[in-house]
Scaffold this motif. Structure first.
Motif, PDB file in Angstrom:
ATOM      1  N   GLN A  38     -11.648  -6.796  -4.608  1.00 14.24           N
ATOM      2  CA  GLN A  38     -10.630  -7.789  -4.284  1.00 14.24           C
ATOM      3  C   GLN A  38      -9.326  -7.111  -3.856  1.00 14.24           C
ATOM      4  O   GLN A  38      -8.677  -7.534  -2.890  1.00 14.24           O
ATOM      5  CB  GLN A  38     -10.385  -8.696  -5.497  1.00 14.24           C
ATOM      6  CG  GLN A  38      -9.369  -9.808  -5.261  1.00 14.24           C
ATOM      7  CD  GLN A  38      -9.785 -10.784  -4.180  1.00 14.24           C
ATOM      8  OE1 GLN A  38     -10.965 -11.060  -3.994  1.00 14.24           O
ATOM      9  NE2 GLN A  38      -8.799 -11.290  -3.435  1.00 14.24           N
ATOM     10  N   GLU A  39      -8.962  -6.037  -4.546  1.00 12.67           N
ATOM     11  CA  GLU A  39      -7.751  -5.288  -4.161  1.00 12.67           C
ATOM     12  C   GLU A  39      -7.923  -4.654  -2.789  1.00 12.67           C
ATOM     13  O   GLU A  39      -6.975  -4.592  -1.996  1.00 12.67           O
ATOM     14  CB  GLU A  39      -7.469  -4.208  -5.214  1.00 12.67           C
ATOM     15  CG  GLU A  39      -7.019  -4.774  -6.553  1.00 12.67           C
ATOM     16  CD  GLU A  39      -6.925  -3.703  -7.621  1.00 12.67           C
ATOM     17  OE1 GLU A  39      -7.107  -2.506  -7.297  1.00 12.67           O
ATOM     18  OE2 GLU A  39      -6.679  -4.048  -8.801  1.00 12.67           O
ATOM     19  N   LEU A  40      -9.131  -4.206  -2.512  1.00  8.05           N
ATOM     20  CA  LEU A  40      -9.419  -3.659  -1.182  1.00  8.05           C
ATOM     21  C   LEU A  40      -9.236  -4.739  -0.114  1.00  8.05           C
ATOM     22  O   LEU A  40      -8.623  -4.500   0.941  1.00  8.05           O
ATOM     23  CB  LEU A  40     -10.844  -3.117  -1.154  1.00  8.05           C
ATOM     24  CG  LEU A  40     -11.282  -2.378   0.110  1.00  8.05           C
ATOM     25  CD1 LEU A  40     -10.609  -1.019   0.206  1.00  8.05           C
ATOM     26  CD2 LEU A  40     -12.803  -2.213   0.126  1.00  8.05           C
ATOM     27  N   LYS A  41      -9.749  -5.911  -0.402  1.00 11.12           N
ATOM     28  CA  LYS A  41      -9.617  -7.039   0.523  1.00 11.12           C
ATOM     29  C   LYS A  41      -8.148  -7.367   0.791  1.00 11.12           C
ATOM     30  O   LYS A  41      -7.780  -7.770   1.898  1.00 11.12           O
ATOM     31  CB  LYS A  41     -10.345  -8.250  -0.067  1.00 11.12           C
ATOM     32  CG  LYS A  41     -10.335  -9.483   0.810  1.00 11.12           C
ATOM     33  CD  LYS A  41     -11.133 -10.606   0.150  1.00 11.12           C
ATOM     34  CE  LYS A  41     -11.073 -11.876   0.987  1.00 11.12           C
ATOM     35  NZ  LYS A  41     -11.842 -12.976   0.356  1.00 11.12           N
ATOM     36  N   GLU A  42      -7.313  -7.170  -0.224  1.00 14.52           N
ATOM     37  CA  GLU A  42      -5.882  -7.477  -0.100  1.00 14.52           C
ATOM     38  C   GLU A  42      -5.061  -6.260   0.337  1.00 14.52           C
ATOM     39  O   GLU A  42      -3.829  -6.282   0.255  1.00 14.52           O
ATOM     40  CB  GLU A  42      -5.375  -7.999  -1.448  1.00 14.52           C
ATOM     41  CG  GLU A  42      -6.029  -9.314  -1.868  1.00 14.52           C
ATOM     42  CD  GLU A  42      -5.697  -9.697  -3.307  1.00 14.52           C
ATOM     43  OE1 GLU A  42      -4.977  -8.917  -3.971  1.00 14.52           O
ATOM     44  OE2 GLU A  42      -6.166 -10.766  -3.762  1.00 14.52           O
ATOM     45  N   ASN A  43      -5.744  -5.191   0.784  1.00 13.55           N
ATOM     46  CA  ASN A  43      -5.076  -3.982   1.300  1.00 13.55           C
ATOM     47  C   ASN A  43      -4.210  -3.281   0.255  1.00 13.55           C
ATOM     48  O   ASN A  43      -3.202  -2.662   0.590  1.00 13.55           O
ATOM     49  CB  ASN A  43      -4.226  -4.304   2.535  1.00 13.55           C
ATOM     50  CG  ASN A  43      -5.024  -4.949   3.645  1.00 13.55           C
ATOM     51  OD1 ASN A  43      -6.143  -4.542   3.926  1.00 13.55           O
ATOM     52  ND2 ASN A  43      -4.453  -5.970   4.269  1.00 13.55           N
ATOM     53  N   LYS A  44      -4.621  -3.349  -1.006  1.00  9.90           N
ATOM     54  CA  LYS A  44      -3.813  -2.768  -2.077  1.00  9.90           C
ATOM     55  C   LYS A  44      -4.303  -1.384  -2.509  1.00  9.90           C
ATOM     56  O   LYS A  44      -3.691  -0.767  -3.369  1.00  9.90           O
ATOM     57  CB  LYS A  44      -3.811  -3.708  -3.286  1.00  9.90           C
ATOM     58  CG  LYS A  44      -3.095  -5.037  -3.037  1.00  9.90           C
ATOM     59  CD  LYS A  44      -3.150  -5.916  -4.280  1.00  9.90           C
ATOM     60  CE  LYS A  44      -2.406  -7.235  -4.049  1.00  9.90           C
ATOM     61  NZ  LYS A  44      -2.485  -8.112  -5.254  1.00  9.90           N
ATOM     62  N   ILE A  45      -5.400  -0.917  -1.933  1.00  7.10           N
ATOM     63  CA  ILE A  45      -5.960   0.382  -2.313  1.00  7.10           C
ATOM     64  C   ILE A  45      -5.432   1.455  -1.360  1.00  7.10           C
ATOM     65  O   ILE A  45      -5.494   1.278  -0.141  1.00  7.10           O
ATOM     66  CB  ILE A  45      -7.504   0.360  -2.261  1.00  7.10           C
ATOM     67  CG1 ILE A  45      -8.058  -0.795  -3.080  1.00  7.10           C
ATOM     68  CG2 ILE A  45      -8.076   1.698  -2.728  1.00  7.10           C
ATOM     69  CD1 ILE A  45      -7.878  -0.663  -4.550  1.00  7.10           C
ATOM     70  N   PRO A  46      -4.930   2.568  -1.865  1.00  7.23           N
ATOM     71  CA  PRO A  46      -4.480   3.660  -0.983  1.00  7.23           C
ATOM     72  C   PRO A  46      -5.628   4.165  -0.119  1.00  7.23           C
ATOM     73  O   PRO A  46      -6.792   4.158  -0.530  1.00  7.23           O
ATOM     74  CB  PRO A  46      -4.009   4.738  -1.962  1.00  7.23           C
ATOM     75  CG  PRO A  46      -3.709   4.007  -3.226  1.00  7.23           C
ATOM     76  CD  PRO A  46      -4.663   2.857  -3.287  1.00  7.23           C
ATOM     77  N   ASN A  47      -5.299   4.632   1.077  1.00  8.81           N
ATOM     78  CA  ASN A  47      -6.305   5.037   2.061  1.00  8.81           C
ATOM     79  C   ASN A  47      -7.313   6.040   1.527  1.00  8.81           C
ATOM     80  O   ASN A  47      -8.498   5.978   1.861  1.00  8.81           O
ATOM     81  CB  ASN A  47      -5.629   5.617   3.307  1.00  8.81           C
ATOM     82  CG  ASN A  47      -5.116   4.539   4.228  1.00  8.81           C
ATOM     83  OD1 ASN A  47      -5.585   3.416   4.195  1.00  8.81           O
ATOM     84  ND2 ASN A  47      -4.138   4.878   5.043  1.00  8.81           N
ATOM     85  N   ASP A  48      -6.873   6.990   0.731  1.00  8.80           N
ATOM     86  CA  ASP A  48      -7.747   8.083   0.307  1.00  8.80           C
ATOM     87  C   ASP A  48      -8.440   7.842  -1.037  1.00  8.80           C
ATOM     88  O   ASP A  48      -9.141   8.714  -1.539  1.00  8.80           O
ATOM     89  CB  ASP A  48      -6.959   9.398   0.244  1.00  8.80           C
ATOM     90  CG  ASP A  48      -6.601   9.913   1.633  1.00  8.80           C
ATOM     91  OD1 ASP A  48      -7.348   9.601   2.579  1.00  8.80           O
ATOM     92  OD2 ASP A  48      -5.572  10.606   1.762  1.00  8.80           O
TER      93      ASP A  48
END
Length: 399
Positions: free
Chosen positions: A292-302
């Protein structure tokens, strides 16, 4: 590179079409995990007399000392012998393969355990293949080994097969099934050349790989190879992730005459995989929260999510096939028993069809387009791509 995404998730747990199947798997993995008391408790009274806990332990230790460490199940065969049901697990150990036969009585208790050497699982040619109609030639797609099946009669048609996610060989081997080999041989039996090749992630360990490096660049090399062979009409046939990116490739290369998309996700992959994990009922809320955090762009790129860096997932969104439908004629196929790319995606595609796009839903077919129930276990039962699927692909290419 960490092994990743849909192709790995499918084997992370088991769902069962019957309680007997669940018992057989539980007994099998009790042996593998050396939980001998669990195996003993699943046994019938007669079996308990013949195989007490210490004897089960001794037998399994003899097996692993002879064959090495257990690695994976490569095939499952279920045989009805009333009043018994026999589950034969063809299993890969470090040194060789072994058949482990587990017999259940009508009460669902283990009544027999047998071990026998197993040969490597050999590919059986489907009935719809006519081997005398084509030849097979070793080729290279860039630096990747591949095979080109060439009809003996002259043809203008050629198809490139594009893998799903994860490390895949040219046959897209999953368990005992080789769906790309089925498709290649079937189409070439009907005067259509087919190119298939090992996927780059079968070799390349690179945590920073992008979808262009994983799939797209090699497909462009494959197109050039077929042009050099003077095929006039080139089609892309993608499965799962391969179907997801194929429409984009058709927009950047003018040599594509049409697309065949097998189980293409219509949503971003983090949504598809979240639904898949919920279906499998074997995931923590922490993983779903991470998606869900990935979907909301909350995860750092690396940061890694399910084996791939977040930037890989973010990049994938730009290739969503709904953005690119319509440039060339397209056939979209789904299986109703597909728990990986589901009716949600089928219905989204139905709402976005263009004038030159056709969509078909097949009853009783899995994500591999083989007959089977809606469980990962269906992938371990030897089968072939359904003839109805092959017929629709041939009709589509030959218009």
């Amino acid at each position: 590179m960490k092994r990743w995404i849909i192709s790995i998730v499918i084997f992370s747990t088991f769902l069962f079409s019957s309680n007997f199947e669940k018992i057989a798997y539980n007994y099998f993995y009790a042996l593998v995990n050396e939980n001998y008391k669990v195996a003993y408790n699943l046994s019938s009274n007669i079996m308990k007399q013949h195989l007490p806990i210490e004897k089960i332990k001794k037998i399994w230790q003899q097996i692993t000392s002879t064959y090495g460490k257990f690695e994976k199940i490569v095939k499952l065969q279920i045989i009805e012998k009333p009043p018994y049901k026999v589950f034969i697990f063809t299993s890969k150990f470090k040194k060789s393969n072994l058949n482990i036969s587990i017999t259940l009585n009508k009460e669902g208790k283990i009544d027999g355990l047998f071990f026998s050497p197993a040969q490597n699982v050999e590919y059986k040619i489907p009935q719809y293949v006519k081997s005398d109609k084509f030849v097979e030639k070793d080729v290279k797609v860039g630096d990747l080994p591949g095979k080109l099946t060439i009809p003996k009669e002259h043809t203008k048609y050629a198809v490139i097969l594009i893998h799903g996610s994860g490390p895949q060989d040219m046959d897209e081997t999953i368990g005992p099934n080789k769906i790309f080999k089925d498709i290649a041989y079937a189409l070439s039996s009907n005067n259509i050349a087919v190119l298939r090749y090992n996927k780059r992630t079968l070799y390349q360990a690179n945590e920073n790989i992008t979808i262009k490096e994983e799939i797209i660049n090699d497909v462009l090399k494959a197109i050039k190879l077929l042009k050099d062979y003077n095929y006039k009409e080139i089609y892309l046939l993608g499965h799962s992730l391969g179907a997801y990116v194929a429409p984009y490739i058709a927009t950047i290369n003018d040599n594509i005459s049409g697309l065949i998309l097998l189980a293409p996700p219509a949503r971003n992959l983090e949504d598809v995989i979240a639904d898949q994990l919920k279906f499998l009922q074997n995931t923590s809320n922490e993983i779903l929260q991470k998606l869900q955090e990935l979907k909301e762009n909350k995860i750092p790129n690396d940061e890694f999510v399910l084996g791939a860096k977040a930037k890989y997932w973010y990049d994938l969104r730009s290739y969503n096939p709904l953005k690119y439908l319509g440039k060339v004629k397209t056939l979209i196929l789904f299986g109703k028993n597909d728990y990986q790319v589901t009716l949600k995606d089928y219905n989204i595609f139905k709402e976005h069809l263009t004038n030159n796009t056709k969509i078909i839903l097949f009853n009783g077919l899995t994500h591999l387009f083989i007959p089977g129930e809606k469980t990962p276990n269906a992938y371990l039962i030897e089968n072939h791509v359904d003839a109805k699927v092959i017929d629709e692909i041939i009709k589509f290419i030959k218009n």
